[in-house]
Design a protein around this motif. Structure first.
Motif, PDB file in Angstrom:
ATOM      1  N   THR A   1      -1.604   8.000  -1.574  1.00 32.10           N
ATOM      2  CA  THR A   1      -2.281   8.619  -2.672  1.00 32.10           C
ATOM      3  C   THR A   1      -1.238  10.002  -3.584  1.00 32.10           C
ATOM      4  O   THR A   1      -0.908   9.703  -4.773  1.00 32.10           O
TER       5      THR A   1
ATOM      6  N   ASN B   1       7.656   0.370  -8.459  1.00 31.55           N
ATOM      7  CA  ASN B   1       7.708  -0.800 -10.253  1.00 31.55           C
ATOM      8  C   ASN B   1       7.720  -1.701  -9.013  1.00 31.55           C
ATOM      9  O   ASN B   1       9.649  -1.640  -8.992  1.00 31.55           O
TER      10      ASN B   1
ATOM     11  N   PHE C   1       0.952  -1.082  -0.003  1.00 32.47           N
ATOM     12  CA  PHE C   1       0.123   0.245   0.178  1.00 32.47           C
ATOM     13  C   PHE C   1       0.941   1.061  -0.475  1.00 32.47           C
ATOM     14  O   PHE C   1       1.701   1.676   0.631  1.00 32.47           O
ATOM     15  N   THR C   2       0.575   2.034  -0.613  1.00 30.02           N
ATOM     16  CA  THR C   2       0.582   3.882  -1.132  1.00 30.02           C
ATOM     17  C   THR C   2      -0.026   4.466  -0.574  1.00 30.02           C
ATOM     18  O   THR C   2      -0.760   4.604  -0.797  1.00 30.02           O
TER      19      THR C   2
ATOM     20  N   VAL D   1      11.334   6.596  -5.189  1.00 31.65           N
ATOM     21  CA  VAL D   1       9.842   7.253  -5.315  1.00 31.65           C
ATOM     22  C   VAL D   1       9.704   8.003  -3.540  1.00 31.65           C
ATOM     23  O   VAL D   1       8.918   9.297  -3.761  1.00 31.65           O
TER      24      VAL D   1
ATOM     25  N   ARG E   1       3.683   7.968  -6.204  1.00 28.54           N
ATOM     26  CA  ARG E   1       3.848   7.823  -6.891  1.00 28.54           C
ATOM     27  C   ARG E   1       4.255   6.143  -6.696  1.00 28.54           C
ATOM     28  O   ARG E   1       4.740   5.932  -5.558  1.00 28.54           O
ATOM     29  N   ARG E   2       3.311   5.044  -7.579  1.00 27.51           N
ATOM     30  CA  ARG E   2       3.548   3.984  -7.108  1.00 27.51           C
ATOM     31  C   ARG E   2       4.662   3.355  -7.601  1.00 27.51           C
ATOM     32  O   ARG E   2       5.561   3.650  -8.851  1.00 27.51           O
TER      33      ARG E   2
ATOM     34  N   LEU F   1      11.181   1.239  -3.470  1.00 27.60           N
ATOM     35  CA  LEU F   1      11.166   2.187  -3.271  1.00 27.60           C
ATOM     36  C   LEU F   1      12.092   3.719  -2.473  1.00 27.60           C
ATOM     37  O   LEU F   1      11.562   4.519  -2.781  1.00 27.60           O
TER      38      LEU F   1
END
Length: 314
Positions: A5, A11, A2-3, A312, A8-9, A309
């Motif tokens: 909103t 990869n 889970f991240t 991000v 950004r997700r 991670l």
């Protein structure tokens, strides 16, 4: 995973390191689902790994893996099954038999200077001791060396062919020299004593150094799983996924099942399989240490997530 909103997700697609023989270099392999609609499945059943480059047509590749032999503590071979105070349960014995059937143990010896007749000259070494030692070399590997009637190889556990007035068998010692292989131009090979072909910007040459066979201790050591759906394997293959309790045993193969040596995989081996360094010191008894190893995320997987991670979060 889970991240937020606002983030950004990452990869998280698996990209294991693999060697693409067509491209001639290591690549970060991509998952390729056999059914485009599938998203969950088993490697080599529902998906494969392919090279990310288009120049090779996304060739199939095999990711680098760590064999079970890397984590086995070889100084501890276990206890001979025939000497155990408490016999192994029927299911365990059945699994061991399945492993021995899959990886048979059958060395052979042939004697050239002793024996009454042809059938007495060849024997399996665990069935009887070696003949009396003399001043001559008595045992050998036989390989046919020609003749219209003697042009095929045969195993050494059979009788020697009829003796004639000329030499018809030979002892062969193979010691091949290194050679160079090219990943282009129809994959030619050439001795290392010849000049290299033209070098390009990409790696197109590989050095091959022929070695011996798989060491006997690896070839004849079986990993016996205790979960359904897992088949026995030898120590040259990767371990299955480890759980929080004992799930595999080691069997040092032998001609008779009672002569095999048996033990469960130890907590330190569980931790090594999870890529924990030898400097890591677990606490608790053996069951608790095994549980810790099974509950842990493999070190290389945790590193993979951290690397994905970091961009991000920064």
């Amino acid at each position: 995973m889970f991240t937020l909103t606002s983030v950004r997700r990452p990869n998280l697609a698996p990209r294991p390191l693999a060697c693409c023989m067509s491209c001639g270099r290591d690549v970060k392999a991509r998952q390729s689902w056999r059914d485009p609609k599938a998203k969950v499945g088993k490697y080599r059943a529902q998906y494969d790994y392919r090279c990310p480059n288009t120049s090779c047509g996304h060739a199939l590749v095999e990711p680098y893996v760590r064999p079970a032999s890397d984590i086995i503590l070889w100084d501890d071979i276990g206890t001979r099954i025939g000497d155990r105070d408490k016999p192994l349960v029927e299911n365990t014995m059945r699994r061991i038999e399945a492993g021995r059937a899959k990886y048979p143990y059958q060395p052979s010896v042939i004697t050239l200077t002793h024996g009454k007749d042809g059938t007495d000259r060849a024997f399996v070494p665990f069935e009887r001791p070696l003949p009396v030692r003399t001043t001559k070399i008595g045992e050998a590997l036989l390989v046919p060396v020609g003749g219209s009637w003697n042009d095929s190889a045969y195993p050494a556990d059979g009788p020697i062919r009829t003796r004639t007035t000329r030499e018809s068998e030979a002892l062969v010692t193979v010691d091949p020299a290194p050679f160079i292989v090219e990943y282009r131009n129809n994959c030619d090979a050439s001795p290392v004593t010849e000049p290299l072909s033209t070098l390009a910007t990409a790696r197109h040459h590989g050095l091959v150094v022929p070695g011996g066979v798989v060491p006997a201790r690896i070839r004849n050591t079986l990993v016996i799983p205790y979960r359904r759906g897992n088949t026995p394997k030898n120590a040259g293959e990767p371990l299955h996924t480890l759980s929080t309790r004992d799930s595999a045993a080691l069997v040092h193969n032998a001609p008779a099942i009672e002569d095999c040596y048996f033990r469960m995989i130890k907590p330190r081996e569980h931790l090594s399989a999870q890529r924990f360094p030898d400097t890591f010191e677990p606490v608790g008894n053996q069951a608790e240490q095994t549980q810790q190893a099974g509950n842990a995320v493999s070190v290389n997987v945790a590193r993979f997530f951290g690397e994905r991670l970091m961009p991000v979060l920064t």
